[in-house]
Design a protein around this motif. Structure first.
Motif, PDB file in Angstrom:
ATOM      1  N   ILE A 120       0.860  -1.190   0.000  1.00 46.42           N
ATOM      2  CA  ILE A 120       0.000   0.000   0.000  1.00 46.42           C
ATOM      3  C   ILE A 120       0.896   1.240   0.000  1.00 46.42           C
ATOM      4  N   GLN A 121       0.538   2.195  -0.834  1.00 43.25           N
ATOM      5  CA  GLN A 121       1.300   3.442  -0.902  1.00 43.25           C
ATOM      6  C   GLN A 121       0.422   4.576  -0.402  1.00 43.25           C
ATOM      7  N   ILE A 122       0.930   5.299   0.602  1.00 49.04           N
ATOM      8  CA  ILE A 122       0.224   6.440   1.164  1.00 49.04           C
ATOM      9  C   ILE A 122       1.145   7.640   1.017  1.00 49.04           C
ATOM     10  N   ASP A 123       0.660   8.638   0.290  1.00 45.85           N
ATOM     11  CA  ASP A 123       1.525   9.756  -0.105  1.00 45.85           C
ATOM     12  C   ASP A 123       2.708   9.171  -0.875  1.00 45.85           C
ATOM     13  N   GLN A 124       3.935   9.435  -0.447  1.00 43.85           N
ATOM     14  CA  GLN A 124       5.096   8.914  -1.162  1.00 43.85           C
ATOM     15  C   GLN A 124       5.702   7.695  -0.475  1.00 43.85           C
ATOM     16  N   GLN A 125       5.028   7.215   0.581  1.00 41.92           N
ATOM     17  CA  GLN A 125       5.590   6.112   1.348  1.00 41.92           C
ATOM     18  C   GLN A 125       4.929   4.782   0.977  1.00 41.92           C
ATOM     19  N   VAL A 126       5.769   3.762   0.762  1.00 40.35           N
ATOM     20  CA  VAL A 126       5.263   2.426   0.417  1.00 40.35           C
ATOM     21  C   VAL A 126       5.465   1.495   1.601  1.00 40.35           C
ATOM     22  N   TYR A 127       4.402   0.755   1.935  1.00 39.59           N
ATOM     23  CA  TYR A 127       4.458  -0.236   3.000  1.00 39.59           C
ATOM     24  C   TYR A 127       4.120  -1.599   2.394  1.00 39.59           C
ATOM     25  N   VAL A 128       4.899  -2.609   2.718  1.00 39.61           N
ATOM     26  CA  VAL A 128       4.672  -3.938   2.161  1.00 39.61           C
ATOM     27  C   VAL A 128       4.750  -4.993   3.254  1.00 39.61           C
ATOM     28  N   SER A 129       4.051  -6.101   3.022  1.00 37.21           N
ATOM     29  CA  SER A 129       4.079  -7.194   3.988  1.00 37.21           C
ATOM     30  C   SER A 129       3.630  -8.481   3.318  1.00 37.21           C
ATOM     31  N   ASP A 130       4.104  -9.607   3.859  1.00 32.96           N
ATOM     32  CA  ASP A 130       3.607 -10.897   3.386  1.00 32.96           C
ATOM     33  C   ASP A 130       2.552 -11.453   4.332  1.00 32.96           C
ATOM     34  N   ASP A 131       2.157 -10.660   5.320  1.00 37.67           N
ATOM     35  CA  ASP A 131       1.113 -11.056   6.274  1.00 37.67           C
ATOM     36  C   ASP A 131      -0.185 -10.338   5.919  1.00 37.67           C
ATOM     37  N   VAL A 132      -1.041 -11.009   5.137  1.00 35.82           N
ATOM     38  CA  VAL A 132      -2.251 -10.346   4.649  1.00 35.82           C
ATOM     39  C   VAL A 132      -3.269 -10.106   5.755  1.00 35.82           C
ATOM     40  N   LEU A 133      -3.126 -10.772   6.891  1.00 34.42           N
ATOM     41  CA  LEU A 133      -4.081 -10.545   7.982  1.00 34.42           C
ATOM     42  C   LEU A 133      -3.992  -9.119   8.520  1.00 34.42           C
ATOM     43  N   LYS A 134      -2.879  -8.454   8.256  1.00 36.65           N
ATOM     44  CA  LYS A 134      -2.748  -7.057   8.681  1.00 36.65           C
ATOM     45  C   LYS A 134      -3.773  -6.168   7.969  1.00 36.65           C
ATOM     46  N   ILE A 135      -4.231  -6.633   6.785  1.00 35.97           N
ATOM     47  CA  ILE A 135      -5.232  -5.849   6.049  1.00 35.97           C
ATOM     48  C   ILE A 135      -6.545  -5.811   6.815  1.00 35.97           C
ATOM     49  N   THR A 136      -6.793  -6.822   7.624  1.00 40.21           N
ATOM     50  CA  THR A 136      -8.081  -6.909   8.332  1.00 40.21           C
ATOM     51  C   THR A 136      -8.103  -6.057   9.587  1.00 40.21           C
ATOM     52  N   GLU A 137      -6.978  -5.430   9.898  1.00 36.49           N
ATOM     53  CA  GLU A 137      -6.879  -4.616  11.095  1.00 36.49           C
ATOM     54  C   GLU A 137      -6.936  -3.133  10.736  1.00 36.49           C
ATOM     55  N   ALA A 138      -7.316  -2.318  11.741  1.00 32.90           N
ATOM     56  CA  ALA A 138      -7.200  -0.877  11.563  1.00 32.90           C
ATOM     57  C   ALA A 138      -5.704  -0.548  11.582  1.00 32.90           C
ATOM     58  N   PRO A 139      -5.255   0.447  10.815  1.00 34.94           N
ATOM     59  CA  PRO A 139      -6.056   1.347   9.991  1.00 34.94           C
ATOM     60  C   PRO A 139      -6.217   0.901   8.527  1.00 34.94           C
ATOM     61  N   LEU A 140      -5.558  -0.198   8.113  1.00 36.97           N
ATOM     62  CA  LEU A 140      -5.625  -0.584   6.702  1.00 36.97           C
ATOM     63  C   LEU A 140      -7.054  -0.850   6.259  1.00 36.97           C
ATOM     64  N   LYS A 141      -7.782  -1.595   7.068  1.00 39.50           N
ATOM     65  CA  LYS A 141      -9.157  -1.919   6.695  1.00 39.50           C
ATOM     66  C   LYS A 141      -9.977  -0.640   6.529  1.00 39.50           C
ATOM     67  N   ASP A 142      -9.709   0.345   7.396  1.00 42.22           N
ATOM     68  CA  ASP A 142     -10.448   1.616   7.319  1.00 42.22           C
ATOM     69  C   ASP A 142     -10.183   2.338   5.998  1.00 42.22           C
ATOM     70  N   TYR A 143      -8.930   2.319   5.562  1.00 45.96           N
ATOM     71  CA  TYR A 143      -8.599   2.942   4.278  1.00 45.96           C
ATOM     72  C   TYR A 143      -9.417   2.325   3.150  1.00 45.96           C
ATOM     73  N   LEU A 144      -9.390   1.006   3.108  1.00 49.81           N
ATOM     74  CA  LEU A 144      -9.968   0.293   1.965  1.00 49.81           C
ATOM     75  C   LEU A 144     -11.498   0.318   1.972  1.00 49.81           C
ATOM     76  N   GLU A 145     -12.088   0.460   3.150  1.00 46.39           N
ATOM     77  CA  GLU A 145     -13.552   0.456   3.235  1.00 46.39           C
ATOM     78  C   GLU A 145     -14.153   1.858   3.266  1.00 46.39           C
ATOM     79  N   ASN A 146     -13.315   2.880   3.371  1.00 44.65           N
ATOM     80  CA  ASN A 146     -13.773   4.265   3.464  1.00 44.65           C
ATOM     81  C   ASN A 146     -14.039   4.832   2.067  1.00 44.65           C
ATOM     82  N   GLN A 147     -15.273   5.156   1.779  1.00 47.45           N
ATOM     83  CA  GLN A 147     -15.621   5.682   0.446  1.00 47.45           C
ATOM     84  C   GLN A 147     -15.000   7.047   0.184  1.00 47.45           C
TER      85      GLN A 147
END
Length: 882
Positions: free
Chosen positions: A342-369
């Motif tokens: 995921i890239q936020i502004d100019q910063q890139v964050y990466v992981s091989d642990d997809v369960l982190k997507i189910t946690e805040a704040p990542l989930k909030d980003y993806l579900e926020n219209q």
């Protein structure tokens, strides 16, 4: 260490490259129409030879012109050769430019051939103790072989070669040494160079003579002692010819060159010049290789593990993010998750642990219209996240979808390859990182995480560039109001799936197995023996050798037993009908019944995938499994639909189908008054066409057979059918079919005008469009090759029709989905099968669907003729087809 000089015969290798790709010449063009096949092939050769030989010095020699000292000696030298095709001639300057950009010297010498330049340079280099390698498509150069000079002769295309040393020359030419090849040519002549040699002396005889007498001079010194024969007579009578041919065949090694070995030092390619050339030629893959080797991707490995605290701080300010979810294979319904970025502004964050997507704040980003999410393949991402319990919302940019709309022929699902098409070279292809086929695997973190980082960066980097192109093409509405919202609809349909009754399928499996066994027994009895029915070779022997049926077509491996061949033999023997039936039922059994049983998920449903970026016309394709192509002609095929049932008790399957949508689109696009009138008056369009082309005064005179033929003409016209194709479809002569087409255009002049204008527009602009500006580029529309050009012309006629019909049903799907939600209905849209939408709903909602679904579909778009929708319902999908 001994220096190595690489000498390349520019003319012969370029010719080889061109003719090695002769079947694909018209497909190798840049955007300006320049043919590039020879340049492409030459580049492949150059890469291979430079890598294999690792030379210190390189020279590419070209012919300076057709007139040389040899043509002065013999006017017909090479005189039989046809004029070089313009498709090749136009490429020579770019081949030279390619060579120069590689940092390689080129040279041509007036009055001499490239061979003479190579011969002279080889001799000079050998004298200075260098090793010499000569690359050519002309085996005449093997005469230059020595212990220090090796000749590489191309075999197929330009990358497969034969290596000639003195030993290989002797093995190939009956023990001759390289210098004797000159005299062999003097005796045999050379059809390629068009000099005659001595009458009735072939290669075998020449080799025998030279083995016995040593040289041409040796032969003539002893010719009088030879036994009287026609050969002796020819040798004596044609002595002057023989020595002239010897002179023509001998490659000069003393040509007056104006260059020296000092000019051939190889310092390596000029990457700036290569980049400019590859861009000019549209060599995307070569450009990608160049950039991949020279561009360093910025990636901070310390960010490989997400810092959740940093993300939490960034959350209030972020209005836009780029997101990429990696899975193990194409089937995102079942594939393992490998990681995300995921890239936020100019910063890139990466992981091989997809369960982190189910946690805040990542989930909030993806579900926020309110957060604009940019992705690669919206539907794939949506379904993948749904499996993790995350509801993707607010997608703004889909790199895959936008790229596909810009050019439907470029539809790779590999982000790296696709990015390269748009001049972004910072991403490796998945094949490079993960491997291919059975070898595909998730790599170690130090390879995986940087790859994911570059992918997510590419999404952000390409966004504005591609959206600007979309705007320039007037395709914003197509993307924003059709394709992007459709991806959500399709994702929801795929997630819902359709329930399949395994017991129904297994019962059919048992029935079909019994049927197949009975037919198989009948075939063996008629053949008089048992054999492998699934072996075309064995079947061919039975039919054409044992039973003596007439041979229609042969293949490289034997007799053709293709369906079209067998259909022509149906009246010859009863066994043919049994074989055709066996094949149809066997395919139903393996592909559909057994195939469907394999893909029923744990929830009892089949979750097909709709590929949104595959077809050039914009039509959706169903894959793994394909639920759009379940056979409908055979009763057994239709019965397969009995296995598709609602997922709840008290529910039914509901189907709504556009009637003759492509012909209605044709009536609208062409503006033909007669066709439009037929639809506006509610006439049977096929009966109306039958009356016109058969000259009937009343609809009652239209028989079923005449209507069938008229229907074939109607739909044939849509697909740009030829008189030959129509004749085959309706069982008439080619002349009769041509008459039908002529009468059709006579009665529907607007259609003829539309067809002509579509082709003319395509020739002028290079593409055609649907009513929603979906483009299809036609690179072969001005091709000199008749077959390629004709296909492109037919495509120009039918793509706006097929594509517009595809667009209309997509709009209908979006609007229907919206209406179902507005009405608060439980009904779900499950499948799209070309012009048909299939739903499941409680029985009590069926009357509502019967009213609103046709209403919404009819109003999907405003045409000059009305759209017509037919609806049915029942307890299975099969029941909606009765």
């Amino acid at each position: 260490m001994t220096e190595k000089l690489l000498l390349i015969d520019g003319n012969s290798v370029t010719f080889r490259a061109f003719y090695g790709l002769i079947n694909a010449v018209e497909r190798f063009k840049n955007t300006e129409g320049l043919h590039t096949s020879a340049i492409y092939g030459f580049k492949l050769m150059l890469d291979k030879i430079l890598a294999d030989e690792q030379p210190d010095r390189v020279l590419v020699a070209f012919d300076a012109g057709k007139k040389t000292f040899r043509t002065k000696k013999f006017a017909d030298y090479k005189g039989q050769r046809s004029k070089t095709p313009s498709e090749l001639t136009e490429q020579f300057p770019y081949v030279r430019e390619l060579v120069a950009a590689h940092g390689i010297k080129t040279y041509a010498l007036p009055n001499y051939e490239a061979d003479d330049i190579l011969g002279t340079m080889a001799k000079e280099a050998e004298a200075q103790g260098m090793e010499v390698v000569i690359v050519t498509g002309d085996r005449d150069l093997v005469q230059l072989v020595t212990d220090k000079v090796t000749v590489l002769a191309t075999v197929k295309g330009v990358t497969e070669i034969e290596r000639y040393t003195p030993a290989e020359v002797a093995a190939k030419y009956g023990g001759l040494n390289p210098k004797q090849i000159i005299d062999m040519k003097a005796l045999t002549g050379d059809s390629s160079d068009n000099y005659p040699g001595v009458t009735k002396i072939g290669e075998k005889t020449a080799i025998n003579l030279l083995t016995e007498y040593g040289s041409l001079e040796g032969i003539y010194a002893k010719v009088d002692e030879m036994k009287k024969s026609k050969r002796k007579e020819n040798l004596i009578n044609e002595k002057d010819i023989a020595f002239m041919c010897q002179d023509l065949a001998r490659i000069r090694q003393d040509a007056p060159l104006e260059i020296t070995l000092a000019d051939t030092v190889y310092a390596g390619p000029d990457e700036v010049a290569l980049r400019e050339l590859y861009q000019k030629l549209d060599f995307k893959s070569f450009l990608g290789q160049l950039k991949a080797n020279t561009v360093e991707v910025e990636f901070d490995k310390s960010l490989a593990i997400i810092d959740l605290a940093t993300l939490t701080e960034a959350l209030p300010q972020a209005k836009e993010v780029n997101f990429y979810l990696e899975m193990a294979d194409d089937n995102y319904h079942t594939a393992d998750f490998w990681g995300f970025a995921i890239q936020i502004d100019q910063q890139v964050y990466v992981s091989d642990d997809v369960l982190k997507i189910t946690e805040a704040p990542l989930k909030d980003y993806l579900e926020n219209q309110q957060v604009a999410v940019n992705v690669f393949d919206l539907k794939r991402t949506l379904v993948g996240l749904n499996r993790l319990g995350v509801k993707l919302s607010g997608v703004n940019f889909d790199l895959l979808l936008v790229s596909y709309l810009l050019d439907t022929s470029e539809n790779s699902n590999d982000l790296g390859k696709l990015a390269m098409l748009h001049d972004f070279y910072g991403v490796k292809s998945d094949e490079e990182v993960y491997g291919k086929g059975a070898k595909r695997a998730c790599p170690e973190k130090d390879l995986l995480l940087p790859h994911l980082a570059t992918k997510v960066q590419a999404i952000g980097q390409l966004k504005s560039q591609l959206l600007n192109k979309l705007k320039a093409n007037e395709q914003e509405i197509l993307y924003e109001e059709i394709e992007r919202p459709l991806a959500y609809v399709l994702g929801q349909m795929e997630i819902a799936g359709i329930k399949a009754d395994p017991f129904c399928l297994k019962n059919m499996q048992t029935e079909l197995a019994s049927r197949l066994a009975a037919i198989e027994a009948d075939i063996y009895q008629a053949a008089g023996e048992e054999f492998n029915l699934n072996s075309p070779k064995q079947l061919g022997i039975i039919l054409f050798e044992k039973m003596g049926l007439p041979v229609i077509k042969k293949t490289k491996t034997g007799y053709s037993t293709a369906v079209d061949v067998l259909e022509k033999l149906q009246d010859q023997a009863p066994i043919i009908a049994d074989i055709l039936e066996y094949r149809q039922l066997a395919k139903l059994q393996s592909t559909y019944i057994e195939g469907l049983l394999k893909v029923i998920s744990a929830d009892g449903k089949i979750h097909t995938r709709y590929t949104q970026t595959l077809t050039a016309t914009g039509r959706l394709s169903s894959v793994e499994p394909n639920l759009q192509n379940i056979p409908a002609r055979l009763e057994e095929g239709r019965r397969i639909r009995q296995a598709f049932v609602p997922s709840h008790k008290g529910w039914e399957i509901f189907s709504s189908d556009y009637s003759q949508i492509e012909l209605r689109v044709l009536a609208h696009i062409s503006g033909d008054e007669h066709m439009q009138a037929a639809f506006k008056e509610g006439q049977d369009i096929h009966a109306a066409t039958a009356m016109k082309i058969f000259g009937l005064e009343d609809a009652s005179m239209v028989t079923k057979n005449l209507r069938r033929q008229a229907k074939a003409v109607n739909f044939g016209i849509v697909y740009g059918i030829s008189d030959f194709g129509l004749a085959k479809n309706i069982g008439k002569s080619r002349k009769e079919a041509a008459d039908f087409i002529a009468k059709y255009f006579e009665n529907y002049p607007g259609v003829k005008k539309y067809m002509d204008e579509s082709v003319a527009r395509a020739k002028a602009e290079g593409f055609v469009e649907t009513i929603f500006h979906r483009r299809r580029y036609l690179p072969d529309i001005n091709a000199k090759n008749f077959n390629l050009r004709s296909f492109a012309e037919r495509t120009a006629m039918n793509t706006p029709i097929q594509g517009s019909a595809a667009d209309i049903i997509k709009v209908a799907m979006i609007n229907v989905n919206k209406r179902l939600r507005q009405e608060g209905l439980q009904a779900k849209m499950l499948l799209q099968v070309h012009d048909e939408l299939i739903f499941e709903a409680p029985k009590e909602e069926i009357p509502v669907l019967q009213k609103i679904i046709p209403e919404v579909m009819d109003s999907a778009v405003s045409l000059e003729v009305p759209l017509k929708v037919e609806s049915k319902h029942g307890i299975t999908w099969f029941d909606t087809k009765k």
